[in-house]
Each structure stands twice: as C-alpha cells, then as structure tokens.
Design an enzyme around this catalytic site. Structure first.
Site, PDB file in Angstrom:
ATOM      1  N   GLY A 326       0.816  -1.206   0.000  1.00 19.01           N
ATOM      2  CA  GLY A 326       0.000   0.000   0.000  1.00 19.01           C
ATOM      3  C   GLY A 326       0.851   1.257   0.000  1.00 19.01           C
ATOM      4  N   SER A 327       0.368   2.278   0.676  1.00 21.23           N
ATOM      5  CA  SER A 327       1.034   3.583   0.631  1.00 21.23           C
ATOM      6  C   SER A 327       2.374   3.618   1.340  1.00 21.23           C
ATOM      7  CB  SER A 327       0.109   4.655   1.216  1.00 21.23           C
ATOM      8  OG  SER A 327      -1.018   4.838   0.375  1.00 21.23           O
ATOM      9  N   THR A 328       2.728   2.572   2.112  1.00 22.03           N
ATOM     10  CA  THR A 328       4.076   2.546   2.690  1.00 22.03           C
ATOM     11  C   THR A 328       5.132   2.427   1.588  1.00 22.03           C
ATOM     12  OG1 THR A 328       4.085   0.133   2.983  1.00 22.03           O
ATOM     13  CG2 THR A 328       3.209   1.452   4.799  1.00 22.03           C
ATOM     14  N   PHE A 329       4.690   2.062   0.382  1.00 23.48           N
ATOM     15  CA  PHE A 329       5.608   1.919  -0.758  1.00 23.48           C
ATOM     16  C   PHE A 329       5.894   3.257  -1.432  1.00 23.48           C
ATOM     17  CE2 PHE A 329       6.510   0.861  -5.246  1.00 23.48           C
ATOM     18  CZ  PHE A 329       7.507  -0.100  -5.092  1.00 23.48           C
TER      19      PHE A 329
END
Length: 648
Positions: A326-329
């Site tokens: 998800g947005s941790t990427f």
C-alpha cells in the site's frame, strides 16, 4: 579242519600290515588335526581374539546435551529440563501387553498409550527401550520404582527434554524440536548416526532447525558388553560427547513479550530493527502457539485447533507473509523519481481525485482530490494521484531497482523458516512470469504498493531502516554462538543522495507531526523521541465502478476476510534514528487508526526503559485511554539472565 602253520603265518602277516596301515592313517589324521589346531590357536590367535571381542563388545552413542538459546541479555528462551520417563524393553518384559496393563494400575495409561507402545515394540528390535510415559511427576516415577519387581522390562529413567519457558513469545522465531522422521532422514545425504537413535529429537522449524548443526553437538560413546541376543550386560567404559553450542539472539525478550501482547488477538505481525546494527529487537506474529505442545506430542484436538483457525497461528506472518505494501511503498516511488531527476521536492501535481490514462480512471483515496500537491504533502496526506503521475514519468524499471536497493523483492538471510522474497516486479519479471507485456495500469498500481507488489513486514522494516539511515542495513538475528560474539559489519552506503533521502524523511515527519498528516494522532510529544512514519491501507478486493458511484462499502460492514490490510512503518528519533518498526494487521482496516498506534507503542518501548512506554510521551488528550490499554496488557515476568548451562 586245522589250519596249517603256513596259513597261520600268512594270516598273521596280513593282520600286521592292516594294523600298520590303519595306525599310519590315524597318525596322519591326528597330525593334520594338530597342525590345524596350532594354526587356529597360535598363528590365527590374534585375529580370532579380535572377532570374539567384536561379538562381545558393542559401541553405542551417547546423545549430547543440546545447546540452549538466549535473548540478547542472557534470558533463557530454549533450554533443557529434567525429564522423568518410563521405558519398556520387549526382551525383558516377555508379555508386553500384560506388563503394560499392570503398569496402568500404577500410573495413568490410556488404551491409545498401550496400543502405541505395542506398535512401537513390534517395529524395533526386542532389546531397544520404548518410551511408555514421558514428562512424569516424581511421585509417579517413584511408584514405578517401588513396583519394579512386578513390572519386568519396565525401567524408570531421568533425562533431558527441550523446554520453551517463554512459549508463545518465541514460537515463530525459535521454533521447536521433534523426533527424527523418515522424511527428515531422506533429506540428508549422509545422516549423523545420532539421528537413528530412537526418539532422538532435532529442530523442526525456526532457529532450532536452521542452526541444528550448532545446537546438536557431538555424540559421546560407551562400550558395553552384550550377550548373543544383543542385550546389554554391563557398561565397560564411556567417553562423553561435546554439548551443543549456546546461541544468543539479538532479540530482547521483554520487548518481544510487549510486542506480542500489544498485537493481542489480531492476525498481525510486527518487526522492530536497530537502524545502526541491523539487530532485530522484536519479530512477532499473532496469534501464536505453544511450541511445548509439539515437543511433548501434540494432540489431534490441539493441532486441529491451530490448523482450522482462520488467523493462521502456525504461519510466521513476519517473514512468510507477503502483502501489498500500500502507501508505505510511496517512499520507493518518490526516491526513484527524485533520483531519476523527473521531479524535485518542490514539483507539484494537481489531484482532482482521479487520474485518467489509456481510457481508464484511477482514483485517489480522497474522492474530492487534494488539489496542488508537492512531495512532502503527497506523503503527509498520502495523495495517490501524485504517485500515479510521477510513476509514469520514471517508469517501473527504475522504481523496481530502487525497491530492491531498499530491501524489497529479496530474501533476507536469517535462520528462520520459509522467508519470502516478496515481489518487486518490473517488465522482465512480468514477461518471465506471465509471458505478457507490462502495461501502464501495472505501473500505476505498483506506484502505490498495489498490483503485483508484495512485501513482508520484515522487508518493510528493513526498507524503513534504510530510508532512515541512508545505509544498506542488513537484518541479523544471531548475536553470538558459544563464547564467540559475531562481528557487526558496518552497513555500506545506500547509494542514494543524502538530500533526496532528507526530502523523503521530511515527508514522513509531516505524516506524523503535521495536523493534516494521516498519522497525526500517532505522534510522540517527547521532543527527544519524535517519530516519522507512513501509513498504508492495501485493498484485498476490487471496488467496482457501481460500488464507487453509490459509495464504497466501509470496512466494518464487510466480512473480516474482505477488509483492507492495515500497515504502518515508522522510525525514531527523527533527528538521530535508532529504531525502525513495521506493523501489518491483516484485514485491520485503516493503517493510521489500527497499525499506527501499535508502531508508536513499540517504538517507545524500544527507546525507553521500563516495562511500559512512558505516558508523558503521548498527547495529553490520549493518556487516560493509553494508560488503560497499556496496563491491561498480559505481560509476563521475564526471568533474569541465566549464566550457567543446565546439565541436569
């Protein structure tokens, strides 16, 4: 009729000749026998003496004491405890079943126990001892000893057995031991003779199996006198073997216990890593299980309870689980675009709430859009459209290359079972895997950690540590083996310009510490412990256009296994990073609301002394609620450092 004198003389001569012939033959025969006897008894005496000794003397192996496992501060994680047990020898027992039924009047023995022993007795030689009862109480062992005259072939014994005093805390890390199986032997080209000793135990998963050679030690030997049937008559001498080496892990048992308790009943995983050394301070998967059940022989009921649980307690989600990050990427996509020069930290992208390309519309999580967005704000408010746009400019191959530099898409070398490589896709990967060309939509999905991208909590923790330190930090789990402390190699530079890393770190700071940041409620107010981080919420289902038009169904209205995964990564202190943490809560919903609070608590526990994080580090408005939560955690009392090996 009288014989003549001549006839009498002829008969006498014939008798004398026959007597001489017979006597000579007998003399020759005795000479041959004597020569043969001399050859066997004198000339071949040494050889036959050796053969006789080999028939009379057997050499048997003495299992070594297994090495123990400790945490970084010397607290016992896996040890050896005294084990009282009863064995039966078929050769001495005679009627095994009758003896077992008499034994059942002395100690608790069920019908399945008796059937098991009968089956084992038939499989082994009559002089091989078969375990009847294990881990007995001293009182029961005493009863067996007292009734020994009526229990032929039954012998009480005292030995060592593996024990895990912190049970569920380290089940997925340390693993457990179990009896050697035919499958185990089939995997080994030249198996150690120790492995063929009945009921000898070896590591099955985790550190116990990956460091089996170190922990097992070397067998001793004893010479015993046996009879013609192979039964032992007496022990002549023995040479003790070498105990296995003790191992000290990098994990702190108290922090591990806190993290495991903090995950609670969630299907989740958490990893805390030292940003400088790469030492793993805690690595937990929830729910867990008691490894002692496997050592003692797990029941069908207990095993079924583990395998049928939809939260998968036997799986080590921290290293085996591969999730869309998800947005941790988004830090990966941002660094790839910055390094390629297609954007600067000041570059702005307009977000109307969606991004159109190739006749398709890709939506931002914020339906109305974010307006003009820079790098820092894109991270702070997690704007998806910003990353759709810059990913198209930089391309998937450079994004994938940056991802691998940050530790994604690779197997980190730790002594744990089934560590996943995850997936860091690029054009070549898709051609090889699916025999298809890479598409624009694939890049857009990958830019926000969806699509083909998969990562484990361990990989996300390593990624965060590398962003925080600017170095290619390598995770490590073993601190010392025996008396030898393992060296800590200095992590080489990551190869990313420091100013670019600072720009991304500043965006992660804004996520937590700016009022509009998605993780603002998870801020730390202690100036010396300020945290930076990034939230992530990864979908596990497709949202149709019709659902989007009438309103996306909220997670709490969906079945548990259809809800989004909640992710959060963070590091602290911001100005001088020491600890990085990654948390994934399966089907937990929002990353900031579910995984974020866990990350904050774990970071504070790592950076401060005491069993609980200090309340003063939390915002004033949250302290009452946090105090209730923290004081309700089922923390165990960890035994102090163990400095001597148990030889009992």
């Amino acid at each position: 009729m009288r014989r003549s004198a001549r006839d009498s003389e002829d008969s006498a001569r014939k008798v004398n000749r026959r007597a001489l012939f017979l006597g000579g033959a007998m003399t020759a025969m005795f000479a041959v026998l004597g020569a043969r006897m001399r050859y066997l008894q004198v000339d071949q005496a040494d050889e036959f003496k050796l053969l006789a000794e080999e028939n009379r003397i057997n050499i048997r192996l003495i299992p070594p004491t297994r090495g123990q496992i400790f945490d970084r501060n010397g607290r016992l994680i896996a040890g050896n405890e005294q084990n009282y047990r009863v064995v039966i020898t078929r050769e001495d027992a005679g009627d095994v079943e009758a003896v077992l039924r008499r034994l059942a009047d002395v100690i608790p023995l069920t019908e399945p126990d008796i059937e098991r022993v009968m089956t084992e007795a038939k499989r082994h030689s009559p002089f091989v001892p078969i375990i009847v009862a294990d881990r007995m109480a001293w009182d029961d062992l005493s009863k067996v000893a007292i009734n020994a005259p009526s229990l032929p072939g039954v012998t009480p014994e005292v030995g060592l057995s593996r024990a895990y005093p912190l049970d569920t805390d380290f089940a997925h890390v340390v693993g457990y031991v179990g009896p050697v199986s035919e499958n185990d032997l089939a995997k080994i080209e030249d198996p150690d003779p120790l492995l063929k000793i009945p009921e000898f135990q070896i590591g099955k998963i985790g550190v116990e199996t990956w460091m089996e050679g170190t922990l097992r030690g070397k067998a001793g030997t004893k010479r015993i006198e046996v009879n013609a049937y192979g039964r032992m008559m007496r022990e002549i001498d023995r040479v003790e073997g070498d105990a296995g080496d003790d191992i000290r892990l990098t994990i702190d048992a108290e922090i591990q216990d806190f993290v495991q308790a903090r995950l609670g009943a969630e299907s989740a995983a958490a990893v805390a890593i030292d940003v400088i050394t790469g030492d793993i301070l805690a690595i937990c998967s929830s729910p867990s299980f008691d490894p002692n059940l496997f050592v003692r022989g797990i029941s069908f009921k207990d095993y079924a309870a583990l395998t049928e649980n939809d939260h998968r307690p036997l799986a080590n989600k921290a290293v085996q689980g591969a999730y869309p990050p998800g947005s941790t990427f988004k830090m990966v996509t941002a660094l790839a675009a910055l390094e390629a020069g297609v954007i600067t930290p000041e570059t702005s992208v307009y977000c109307p709430g969606h991004y159109e390309t190739g006749g398709r519309r890709f939506h931002c999580w914020k339906r109305g859009g974010h307006g003009m967005v820079s790098l820092s704000r894109s991270l702070s408010e997690s704007c998806d459209v910003y990353y759709y746009d810059i990913a198209q400019r930089v391309g998937i191959d450079k994004i994938a290359e940056m991802g691998r530099r940050l530790g994604l898409g690779m197997r980190h070398d730790l002594p744990m079972s089934a560590i996943t490589e995850g997936i860091m896709p690029d054009k070549a990967w898709k051609r090889q895997r699916y025999e298809q060309d890479w598409r624009i939509g694939d890049t857009i999905n990958a830019s926000i950690g969806q699509g083909y991208v998969l990562a484990s909590p361990l990989q996300l923790a390593v990624m965060t540590a590398r962003v925080a330190s600017g170095r290619a930090v390598q995770p490590r789990l073993v601190r010392s083996v025996g008396d030898s402390e393992l060296p800590v190699p200095e992590a080489p530079p990551l190869g990313v310009d420091g100013s670019l890393l600072r720009s991304v770190r500043q965006g992660m700071y804004a996520v937590i510490n700016e009022r509009r940041g998605t993780g603002h409620t998870n801020r730390i107010v202690d100036p010396a412990l300020v945290m930076a981080g990034k939230s992530g919420t990864s979908q596990v289902r497709n949202i149709s256009a019709a659902e989007r038009a009438r309103g996306v169904i909220s997670n709490d209205q969906l079945p548990w296994n259809r809800r989004d995964h909640a992710l959060f990564v963070g590091f602290a202190p911001f100005d001088a990073p020491r600890v990085a943490v990654a948390v994934v809560v399966e089907h937990g919903g929002g990353g900031s609301s579910v995984a974020g609070p866990i990350v904050r608590d774990v970071i504070l526990r790592c950076l401060t002394p005491g069993p609980l994080p200090p309340l003063s580090a939390y915002p004033q408005s949250q302290r009452a609620r946090i105090e209730t939560l923290l004081t309700s955690l089922p923390l165990r009392k960890i035994e102090p450092e163990v400095t001597t090996r148990s030889r009992a």
